[in-house]
Design an enzyme around this catalytic site. Sequence first.
Site, short mmCIF file in Angstrom:
data_model
loop_
_atom_site.label_atom_id
_atom_site.label_comp_id
_atom_site.label_asym_id
_atom_site.label_seq_id
_atom_site.Cartn_x
_atom_site.Cartn_y
_atom_site.Cartn_z
N CYS A 85 0.84 -1.20 0.00
CA CYS A 85 0.00 0.00 0.00
C CYS A 85 0.88 1.26 0.00
O CYS A 85 1.44 1.62 -1.03
CB CYS A 85 -0.96 -0.03 1.19
SG CYS A 85 -2.31 1.17 1.06
N HIS B 133 -3.60 -5.02 0.14
CA HIS B 133 -3.07 -5.56 1.39
C HIS B 133 -3.15 -7.09 1.35
O HIS B 133 -4.13 -7.68 1.83
CB HIS B 133 -3.87 -5.03 2.59
CG HIS B 133 -3.62 -3.59 2.90
ND1 HIS B 133 -2.69 -3.19 3.84
CD2 HIS B 133 -4.17 -2.46 2.39
CE1 HIS B 133 -2.68 -1.86 3.91
NE2 HIS B 133 -3.56 -1.40 3.03
N GLU C 35 -1.77 -9.23 3.12
CA GLU C 35 -1.71 -9.86 4.44
C GLU C 35 -3.09 -10.23 4.97
O GLU C 35 -3.21 -11.12 5.82
CB GLU C 35 -1.01 -8.94 5.45
CG GLU C 35 -1.74 -7.66 5.80
CD GLU C 35 -1.41 -6.49 4.90
OE1 GLU C 35 -1.60 -5.33 5.34
OE2 GLU C 35 -0.96 -6.73 3.77
#
Length: 620
Positions: free
Chosen positions: A421, A548, A550
């Site tokens: 990001c 993102h 994750e």
Amino acid sequence: VCSGKTSLTSEISFSLSTAAMADTQCKFILVTGGVISGIGKGVIASSLGTIMKACGVRCTSIKIDPYLNIDAGTFSPYEHGEVFVLDDGGEVDLDLGNYERFLDSTLTRDNNITTGKIYQSVIERERKGEFLGKTVQVVPHITNAIQEWILRVSKVPVDGSDKPPQLCIIELGGTIGDIESMPFVEAFRQFQFRVGRSNFMLIHVSLVPEASGEQKTKPTQHSVREVRGLGLSPDVIACRSVKPLSPSVKEKIADFTHVSPDYVLGCPDVPSIYRVPLSLVSQGIVKIINKIMSLPVVDPQAGLARWSELADRYDNLRKSLRITLVGKYTGMEDAYCSVVKSLHLSSLKAGYKLDLQFVEATDLEAEMKTTDAVKYHQAWQKLCSTSGVIVPGGFGSRGIEGMIAAAQWAREQKIPFLGVCLGLQIAVIEFARNVLKLSAANSTEFDQNTPHPVVVDMPEISKTHLGGTMRLGSRRTEFVTKSSVVRKLYGDVDFVDERHRHRYEVNPKYVSDIEKQGMLFVGQDVNHQRMEIMELQDHPYYVGVQFHPEYLTRPLKPSPPFYGLILASCKMLNPETLGLPMPIAEISKPPSPSPSQQQGAADSAPPRITATVQTRVTDA
């Protein structure tokens, strides 16, 4: 008049209770906490979901946060840690990330209940006249709204099937006795009768501290007494402690809390959270749940086999790999909760124990050299001793120049780098300044008057309202070339769906000039207007992603961009094996091979690419 009000309340509660018992098929486990906050309710609730899913039970989860905020979107990372983003764009508490990872499910924004959401929904109904002029009160209107929300969400499938969940695990945030959570406690007091006691179970998580070498039960006694005083009686008591509970301590807790000793479960500190489900199963939690609620369960051992192998592998790692996270919120590790877990799981899959060090971005800036030279040199020493660098997301101008310096160092020294990001935008700004020679290049987030805005705010984003106004949720990214490392990490697919949370994007006007110098945008949105994935040519691994990744990491399936960073950092990034998941059978610790077996394994090992920088890997 008072008598009339009481009668009306009773009639409303009775009618709702009758209707609910007629149509509910889901059973409910409520997890509460006492003594202190942050005691581990989320991990225990997530572990219960993992266990029951292994038993063949369809599960869903709800997290209740008793604060007045509508959602977690406007929180400072130092307040509640990471803001977790769901597929539907919901900005929620980081505990929902644990639920998704442990259950491998896809939750919605409605799986996170806040006091703000409840009050907002009740007030909106009042404004529409739905209460027919009645006095709107906490009881019954707020408590009924809480119960209705839970019943509604408990029917929504979250496992990819069209079948409703059979079990809903609810975590009540905060600590029993907090004034903020009282409406929820009262709602659950009513709820246990509304759905029937055979469909409701309460697990209370408490602390058993040590003093003078002895485990003390008094805090747990007082905590359970308070729960019972509020109308809820724990069925199971999960005791957090440093060491395993002794039998005598279990007996004492049982005597003073009105539960069987077998229903007092020890939750001592363990090497990794992946041990928690296994520990609970070994203490008979499945039999306890089945005895109380009669769920159709199967033996969980087969379902937990891969989980057990994962935990064994984690416990037996010997080689370590150092990765440095350069960020803005390093004072609180939970601010990067999903990032940290993604790095750990990726390292685990690669066979390395993660040595993660945090560097505050401001400590890398030139100004720090004059204000605090010790901090400055210590930060750079950490950075220069690493095998890989990650720059995660964030907002605001503080620390930006330090991140840019870290990105420049990783690019020039050929150190594997991943920007997430904001990290992608940092890499683009650094490249524009030092390769395109646009020394004043910047983002309009940090400098509205920059002559070279290589990163700009998206035109559709609100400039006045902060909550829920970013580009949020799952968005599709299409690969525009087949010769992409990230594409191969994803399994050579044409597109990926990843979750976003950002206000700014790479300026399309500069894309052509940037790509001419070797920084390629290999992934773009479906309209090919927004740059989503960046790769730098002639570098072991220099990648940036606008999304993102994750948020979609799973224990048995780490995020590909993170896995790529780890592979590159330990010199295992091999194009022939990119994107191929490690068989979970290889995760358990193998027996020691003979010398001939060792030589055979060495001969059959895939070739590894040679990097220009020595990998800093040490034996633990």
